[in-house]
Write a protein that holds these residues in place. Structure first.
Motif, short mmCIF file in Angstrom:
data_model
loop_
_atom_site.label_atom_id
_atom_site.label_comp_id
_atom_site.label_asym_id
_atom_site.label_seq_id
_atom_site.Cartn_x
_atom_site.Cartn_y
_atom_site.Cartn_z
N ARG A 1 -0.46 90.27 -27.20
CA ARG A 1 0.05 89.85 -28.50
C ARG A 1 1.53 89.50 -28.43
NH1 ARG A 1 -1.14 94.09 -31.00
NH2 ARG A 1 0.90 95.08 -31.04
N ARG B 1 1.83 86.08 -26.71
CA ARG B 1 1.31 85.01 -27.57
C ARG B 1 2.24 84.76 -28.75
NH1 ARG B 1 -2.95 87.58 -28.58
NH2 ARG B 1 -2.49 88.13 -30.75
N ASP B 2 2.67 85.83 -29.38
CA ASP B 2 3.54 85.70 -30.56
C ASP B 2 4.90 85.12 -30.18
OD1 ASP B 2 1.54 86.66 -32.12
OD2 ASP B 2 2.43 88.63 -32.46
N GLU C 1 -4.40 83.36 -33.12
CA GLU C 1 -4.52 84.62 -33.86
C GLU C 1 -4.84 85.80 -32.96
OE1 GLU C 1 -4.23 85.33 -37.30
OE2 GLU C 1 -3.19 83.41 -37.21
N SER C 2 -5.47 85.56 -31.82
CA SER C 2 -5.87 86.65 -30.94
C SER C 2 -6.16 86.10 -29.55
CB SER C 2 -7.11 87.37 -31.49
OG SER C 2 -8.21 86.46 -31.60
N ASP D 1 -8.16 79.36 -38.35
CA ASP D 1 -7.76 80.60 -37.69
C ASP D 1 -8.67 81.78 -38.04
OD1 ASP D 1 -5.58 79.45 -36.38
OD2 ASP D 1 -4.27 79.71 -38.13
N VAL E 1 -3.00 79.81 -26.69
CA VAL E 1 -2.38 79.16 -27.85
C VAL E 1 -2.81 77.70 -27.83
CG1 VAL E 1 -0.20 78.32 -28.81
CG2 VAL E 1 -0.43 80.72 -28.12
N LEU F 1 4.31 81.39 -30.10
CA LEU F 1 4.06 80.89 -31.46
C LEU F 1 5.35 80.88 -32.28
CD1 LEU F 1 0.69 82.73 -32.21
CD2 LEU F 1 0.99 80.26 -31.94
N GLY F 2 6.16 81.92 -32.14
CA GLY F 2 7.41 81.98 -32.88
C GLY F 2 8.39 80.91 -32.47
#
Length: 445
Positions: A352, A355-356, A372-373, A207, A377, A359-360
């Protein structure tokens, strides 16, 4: 060998063209072994040197690979069949998360910028002999590069990141040279290198970016150039940290003659800081920034800064070919940049959040993933084909990791740029059902 596809030709160019035709038509499959030089020379009634010349042409065009006594074979992904053609059909009911595109709703309205460029063209028309780079765009680019801590250098404008990278590699390297690239990495770059007759050498990453030990090994093997994505790495979303950048600079310091290309295509749409790899010891370098993700892929424009010799060669070759990138486009980009038409804080925050959210939801189900950015994903999986097929049945289309891999483990890529956070849970639940309990990987390497 070539089975039912008989080879023809008396000249090297004819033999090469006939093999290319077979690959393009699908009659010669990727990975197919070619006849030994002397065997084919006897079959065609030509000198072995003629066949050797034909094979060199095919190698330089990115169609075949040669391995000495092990012979020659069609590349697994020849330049005639780019990775973008590895696609999964999108059924009417499915959501396509495979594109890598920015969200059109986050791109700026071009109307005012195009009008300003048109007015500038009326009052100050660009004719033959005009400077290649628009003065306002050059000033904005230089200020941006200087603010990033990069050394002063000439600026060149080209038609996107890949166009810039191709021109740099074409002016500094020769067929057969090796180039260190991230693995997994940008599929278009992985296709471009063999098309230029260059050999991609994989560098592992996590990452925080490329692993120093892996880059050191590639440099020890004699690579002539290194291409690194600074932020929003495609497909993993990796972003260089200050600690990793320092470690990579230390590795590169031992190889000052190697060409360094930094692709900062995330500029303008990510909020992760930029940490340059260029150092005082770097002789040949370039940093490229594209307008594609922040302002729109169809602008087809990028700016690059670098050392005098590298950028001078690119500018010189550009003059001999395309001449220059349209000043209508350059002035449009300059106006968008000047007016802050796509505020990076707002755009980066939107990407963000999306994406988050995914990921969550994946983490809550025990599925390791990376992002990460940027817009994507990356999810390591045990088997790409079965996962992709099962996801399509549940209404999701992801990008196959085979587009982006050389030696790295399998995975799939989801573009989250347009994925509503409310639907992230649905996607995560479907992926968890496909993978089974604890089946999702978490490591890039």
């Amino acid at each position: 060998m070539l089975g039912d596809y008989p080879l023809k030709g008396r000249r090297a160019s004819e033999i090469a063209a006939h093999i290319e035709q077979g690959v393009s038509s699908g009659k010669v499959a990727p990975g197919t072994a070619l006849p030994p030089l002397r065997d084919l020379a006897v079959e065609l009634g030509v000198n072995p040197n003629t066949v050797a010349a034909a094979y060199r042409l095919l190698r330089d065009r990115g169609v075949i690979e040669t391995a000495g006594r092990r012979g020659s074979r069609i590349l697994p992904r020849p330049a005639l069949t780019p990775r973008d053609e590895i696609r999964i059909p999108v059924p009417p009911h499915a959501r396509d998360l495979s594109t890598g595109n920015p969200d059109p709703a986050l791109l700026p309205d071009l109307t005012r910028a195009l009008a300003a460029a048109a007015e500038a063209a009326r009052t100050d028309p660009v004719l033959y002999g005009h400077a290649a780079v628009d003065p306002r765009l050059r000033a904005l680019a230089r200020a941006s590069f200087e603010a990033a801590g990069l050394p002063a250098g000439p600026v060149v404008v080209a038609s996107g990141s890949l166009d810039t990278i191709e021109r740099i590699l074409g002016t500094r390297l020769r067929p057969g040279d090796a180039v260190a690239v991230e693995d997994p990495g940008w599929g278009s770059l992985l296709d471009l290198l063999p098309a230029l007759g260059l050999k991609p050498v994989p560098v592992r990453l996590d990452d925080e970016g490329p692993l120093p030990a892996s880059l050191d090994a590639a440099l020890a093997d004699g690579v002539r150039a290194v291409v690194v994505t600074s932020r929003a790495q495609n497909p993993t979303g990796a972003a260089l940290t200050a600690r990793r950048a320092e470690a990579l600079r230390a590795v590169l310091a031992g190889h000052p003659g190697v060409l360094l290309i930094e692709d900062d295509h995330g500029h303008g749409m990510v909020d992760r800081p930029y940490h340059p790899l260029v150092a005082a010891s770097t002789r040949h370098w370039a940093v490229v920034r594209s307008a594609a993700k922040a302002y729109g892929p169809d602008l087809r424009i990028s700016v690059a800064v670098g050392d005098e010799e590298t950028i001078g060669r690119v500018a010189g070759r550009l003059r001999l070919g395309a001449g220059w990138v349209s000043h209508l486009l350059q002035r449009t980009l300059a106006e968008l940049w000047r007016a802050d038409a796509a505020p990076v804080d707002r755009v980066a925050a939107a990407y963000r959040v999306r994406r988050d959210a995914l990921l969550g939801e994946l983490a809550a189900r025990g599925i390791g993933a990376h992002g990460e950015s940027g817009l994507n994903v990356w999810v390591p999986v045990p088997d790409e084909t079965s996962v992709l097929a099962a996801l399509v049945q549940r209404g999701w289309v992801a990008a196959p990791g085979a587009r982006y891999r050389i030696q790295s483990p399998p995975g799939v890529r989801f573009t989250t740029a347009g994925l509503e956070p409310a639907r992230a849970r649905e996607l995560a639940e479907d992926l968890a059902a496909v993978l089974g309990a604890g089946a999702g990987g978490s490591r890039l390497v």
